[in-house]
Design an enzyme around this catalytic site. Structure first.
Site, PDB file in Angstrom:
ATOM      1  N   SER A 234       0.784  -1.237   0.000  1.00 61.63           N
ATOM      2  CA  SER A 234       0.000   0.000   0.000  1.00 61.63           C
ATOM      3  C   SER A 234       0.817   1.289   0.000  1.00 61.63           C
ATOM      4  O   SER A 234       0.267   2.365  -0.206  1.00 61.63           O
ATOM      5  CB  SER A 234      -0.955   0.021   1.202  1.00 61.63           C
ATOM      6  N   LYS A 279      -6.053   4.872   8.139  1.00 60.18           N
ATOM      7  CA  LYS A 279      -4.894   5.629   7.653  1.00 60.18           C
ATOM      8  C   LYS A 279      -5.161   7.132   7.672  1.00 60.18           C
ATOM      9  O   LYS A 279      -4.241   7.925   7.892  1.00 60.18           O
ATOM     10  CB  LYS A 279      -4.509   5.145   6.261  1.00 60.18           C
TER      11      LYS A 279
END
Length: 339
Positions: A234, A279
């Site tokens: 990611s 996040k």
């Protein structure tokens, strides 16, 4: 007598607490992780400095016990996933960790390729063999190879890609033996393994391993990316931005704290990831002013829409920017007014 009752009750409570923390449930729990500056992690030889920073964002993922499961149920921004959603069927913990580290390695290679090509610098690869991701139970490689092994010779022959490796093996017959030369923990070993037909692929034979290319990227100037403790793909987009920024005279941070997430392929396409909500929270806590989120072509359930909803929910002033490609991120940064 009362003291004995109190002590006994206390011991029972302690045993229950310890037992509850040690007993694993068939779930994983993810929660907000950290946002980390990339300049200490990535170093391009003689690279240019930046006034702001690019940051990768992480989630904390772990096996659930009774208490972490209950806490996750109560916390809006903690997620619970069944084991089969996180790990492939028959995949061990070790194989899962190896797969995550390989995904990170592949992400780094793609990020380097995208950044150097965008900067007009040639990129070359050196093939090193095939990397074992997992071993299929009941197949001949079981107990002979393991996740993390690097196979670089078959019957004394070296190949230029995993495709050549697979093609060579598939041209042999059921029951034939092959000699594999491999490296494990920096020690070279050799093992002879018979081939066997796959139950789900009649006519196809193999030793029973999941594999990918193990290759080294060659660039000048040299780039070092230290990610030993980080898994998954990611961070690819943010890696590419940091590398590109160190390769170019212009500082694309413009003095801002810029976080983000998203996979990246060698063509510079940005892909979705899991845990975007966590996040966003990590980036906000780290003081990020801008956050790049995968747009997924404007899909209704895209990472960008989930990130925007979370940003609104927590009341952050962080700007959420949708991107589908590396070049879109660069174009946005070029349009920013420097601090």
């Amino acid at each position: 007598m009362r003291n004995k009752f109190v002590v006994r009750s206390f011991l029972i409570i302690v045993i229950l607490l310890v037992g509850g923390s040690l007993y694993s449930l068939p779930y994983y729990v993810s929660k907000p992780g950290k946002a980390m500056e990339l300049s200490p992690i990535i170093e391009v030889e003689n690279g240019y400095e930046e006034k702001g920073s690019f940051m990768l964002t992480t989630v904390r993922m772990g096996k659930a016990n009774i208490y972490s499961y209950l806490l996750a149920k109560l916390n809006k921004y903690e997620e619970i996933y069944p084991v089969e959603v996180i790990r492939s069927e028959d995949e061990t913990d070790e194989e899962y960790n190896v797969r995550q580290l390989h995904l990170m390695a592949s992400s780094k290679l793609a990020a380097i390729e995208v950044a150097y090509e965008a900067a007009g610098i040639p990129v070359n690869y050196q093939y090193r063999g095939v990397y074992v991701l997992n071993v299929i139970p009941g197949m001949p490689a079981e107990d002979k190879l393991q996740a993390g092994d690097r196979v670089f010779k078959v019957d004394g022959k070296e190949f230029k890609s995993s495709t050549e490796f697979v093609s060579y093996v598939e041209n042999l017959g059921d029951g034939q033996e092959i000699a594999l030369t491999f490296e494990r923990n920096q020690v070279v070993k050799e093992v002879t393994i018979p081939l066997k037909e796959f139950e789900d692929r009649p006519g196809k034979v193999g030793v029973g391993i999941g594999l990918v290319d193990d290759k080294e990227i060659i660039v000048d100037p040299v780039v070092e990316v230290e990610t030993e403790k980080i898994g998954g793909p990611s961070a690819g987009t943010m890696f590419a931005l940091e590398i590109y920024n160190q390769l170019t005279v212009d500082d694309y941070t413009k003095g801002y704290e810029i976080a983000g997430t998203g996979t990246i392929d060698p063509e510079g396409n940005v892909g979705p990831i899991g845990g975007i909500e966590q996040k966003i929270i990590a980036a906000d806590k780290a003081g990020a002013e801008i956050f790049f989120a995968p747009n997924e072509g404007g899909a209704a359930d895209s990472n960008y829409r989930a990130a925007s909803a979370t940003a609104k929910d927590i009341g952050t002033n962080m700007k959420i920017v949708p991107i589908d490609t590396f070049s879109e991120a660069i174009a946005y940064l070029q349009s920013l007014r420097a601090k």
